[in-house]
Write a protein that holds these residues in place. Sequence first.
Motif, short mmCIF file in Angstrom:
data_model
loop_
_atom_site.label_atom_id
_atom_site.label_comp_id
_atom_site.label_asym_id
_atom_site.label_seq_id
_atom_site.Cartn_x
_atom_site.Cartn_y
_atom_site.Cartn_z
N LEU A 56 0.53 -11.75 -17.09
CA LEU A 56 1.42 -12.56 -16.27
C LEU A 56 1.06 -12.54 -14.79
CD1 LEU A 56 4.86 -11.68 -17.90
CD2 LEU A 56 3.51 -13.75 -18.21
N TYR A 57 0.60 -11.38 -14.30
CA TYR A 57 0.51 -11.23 -12.86
C TYR A 57 -0.87 -10.85 -12.30
CZ TYR A 57 5.54 -11.29 -13.50
OH TYR A 57 6.79 -11.65 -13.87
N VAL A 58 -1.83 -10.49 -13.13
CA VAL A 58 -3.17 -10.15 -12.62
C VAL A 58 -4.08 -11.34 -12.88
CG1 VAL A 58 -5.09 -8.55 -12.73
CG2 VAL A 58 -2.76 -7.71 -13.07
N ASP A 59 -4.36 -12.08 -11.83
CA ASP A 59 -5.06 -13.35 -11.96
C ASP A 59 -6.45 -13.22 -12.58
OD1 ASP A 59 -2.92 -14.67 -10.89
OD2 ASP A 59 -3.69 -14.64 -8.83
N SER A 60 -7.23 -12.24 -12.15
CA SER A 60 -8.60 -12.12 -12.63
C SER A 60 -8.64 -11.84 -14.13
CB SER A 60 -9.34 -11.01 -11.88
OG SER A 60 -8.66 -9.77 -12.02
N PHE A 61 -7.74 -10.96 -14.61
CA PHE A 61 -7.69 -10.65 -16.03
C PHE A 61 -7.24 -11.88 -16.82
CE2 PHE A 61 -5.30 -9.03 -19.75
CZ PHE A 61 -6.33 -8.35 -20.38
N ARG A 62 -6.23 -12.56 -16.32
CA ARG A 62 -5.73 -13.76 -16.99
C ARG A 62 -6.81 -14.84 -17.05
NH1 ARG A 62 -0.72 -15.94 -14.09
NH2 ARG A 62 -2.24 -16.78 -12.64
N ASN A 63 -7.51 -15.06 -15.93
CA ASN A 63 -8.56 -16.08 -15.90
C ASN A 63 -9.70 -15.73 -16.84
OD1 ASN A 63 -7.13 -17.55 -14.03
ND2 ASN A 63 -8.17 -16.62 -12.26
N PHE A 64 -10.01 -14.44 -16.94
CA PHE A 64 -11.05 -14.01 -17.88
C PHE A 64 -10.66 -14.37 -19.31
CE2 PHE A 64 -12.17 -10.69 -20.98
CZ PHE A 64 -13.55 -10.87 -21.03
N LEU A 65 -9.40 -14.07 -19.68
CA LEU A 65 -8.93 -14.38 -21.03
C LEU A 65 -8.93 -15.88 -21.29
CD1 LEU A 65 -5.92 -11.91 -21.47
CD2 LEU A 65 -8.21 -11.72 -22.45
N LEU A 66 -8.47 -16.65 -20.31
CA LEU A 66 -8.43 -18.10 -20.48
C LEU A 66 -9.83 -18.69 -20.64
CD1 LEU A 66 -5.67 -19.03 -17.87
CD2 LEU A 66 -5.50 -19.18 -20.36
N GLU A 67 -10.78 -18.15 -19.87
CA GLU A 67 -12.16 -18.63 -19.99
C GLU A 67 -12.77 -18.22 -21.32
OE1 GLU A 67 -16.44 -18.12 -17.64
OE2 GLU A 67 -14.57 -17.54 -16.65
N PHE A 68 -12.47 -16.99 -21.75
CA PHE A 68 -13.03 -16.47 -23.00
C PHE A 68 -12.52 -17.27 -24.20
CE2 PHE A 68 -13.18 -13.54 -26.62
CZ PHE A 68 -14.50 -13.10 -26.54
N PHE A 69 -11.22 -17.62 -24.17
CA PHE A 69 -10.61 -18.34 -25.30
C PHE A 69 -10.43 -19.83 -25.01
CE2 PHE A 69 -8.95 -13.97 -25.94
CZ PHE A 69 -9.43 -13.76 -27.22
N ASP A 70 -11.21 -20.35 -24.08
CA ASP A 70 -11.07 -21.75 -23.68
C ASP A 70 -11.17 -22.69 -24.88
OD1 ASP A 70 -10.84 -23.90 -21.88
OD2 ASP A 70 -13.01 -24.20 -21.95
N GLY A 71 -10.21 -23.62 -24.96
CA GLY A 71 -10.23 -24.60 -26.04
C GLY A 71 -9.61 -24.15 -27.34
N THR A 72 -9.03 -22.95 -27.36
CA THR A 72 -8.43 -22.43 -28.59
C THR A 72 -6.91 -22.33 -28.43
OG1 THR A 72 -8.51 -20.09 -27.95
CG2 THR A 72 -10.50 -21.02 -28.95
N ALA A 73 -6.24 -22.06 -29.57
CA ALA A 73 -4.78 -21.88 -29.53
C ALA A 73 -4.40 -20.66 -28.72
CB ALA A 73 -4.24 -21.75 -30.96
N VAL A 74 -5.30 -19.67 -28.65
CA VAL A 74 -5.01 -18.46 -27.88
C VAL A 74 -4.81 -18.78 -26.41
CG1 VAL A 74 -5.88 -16.21 -27.18
CG2 VAL A 74 -6.27 -17.02 -29.51
N ALA A 75 -5.67 -19.64 -25.86
CA ALA A 75 -5.54 -20.02 -24.45
C ALA A 75 -4.21 -20.69 -24.18
CB ALA A 75 -6.70 -20.94 -24.05
#
Length: 217
Positions: A56-75
């Motif tokens: 929720l609050y650590v941008d770098s970790f969140r952006n890493f996850l979003l980039e890693f799961f880009d285009g999936t239901a997880v993102a």
Amino acid sequence: VYAVSYVSFITTAGYSIAIVATVVGAVILLFYKGKSGIAAFLVAIGLFITVMLMILYVDSFRNFLLEFFDGTAVAKKINDLVSVGETGESGESIQVRIDAYSASLKEIIKYPVIGSLWRPTNAGGHSAFLDTFAKYGLFGVFAFSKIVYSVPKYYNSKYDDKFIRSASNAVLITYLFVTVLDTVTYNFNCMVLIVASLLFEDIIKWSDLKNESVMDR
């Protein structure tokens, strides 16, 4: 292979809670070697809160996850979690989930032993554990728990091996979070329990081969 299959299946199951639960389970698997399920659960609670705050609050970790799961239901689910934390809104209101938990708890209070059974029920969904308790009472939730949590509990109690203990605690914690905080389908249950069993058997074989190799030396 089984470990990757298990983690992939839970992570992509479509539950927001499954994303966090999988991360917590993976940490338990890697670092917690104790046998006590209660201690594992307490560790998992702390990890759960930590991971939620990071998403929720650590941008770098969140952006890493979003980039890693880009285009999936997880993102999408990660974005939903962020929306809930930052604005109180998501694709499905968090209030809907709270109301569903409350409805199930009211039914549990009214019919704690045998559940609502054939009676009209307001059990609201969003928690497999609470819904089962509300509909079938203590006997139903006991049977549910015995079935759903039987695989990790069996391997945890039968094998005195740190790898088996950590794997069983990881599966138990992951599955506990998902079933208490969300609904699960029968297909999901069967798949997880089957894959988890194969995972445990694979660990046992690997451990036996490792011990044989050491003895041969």
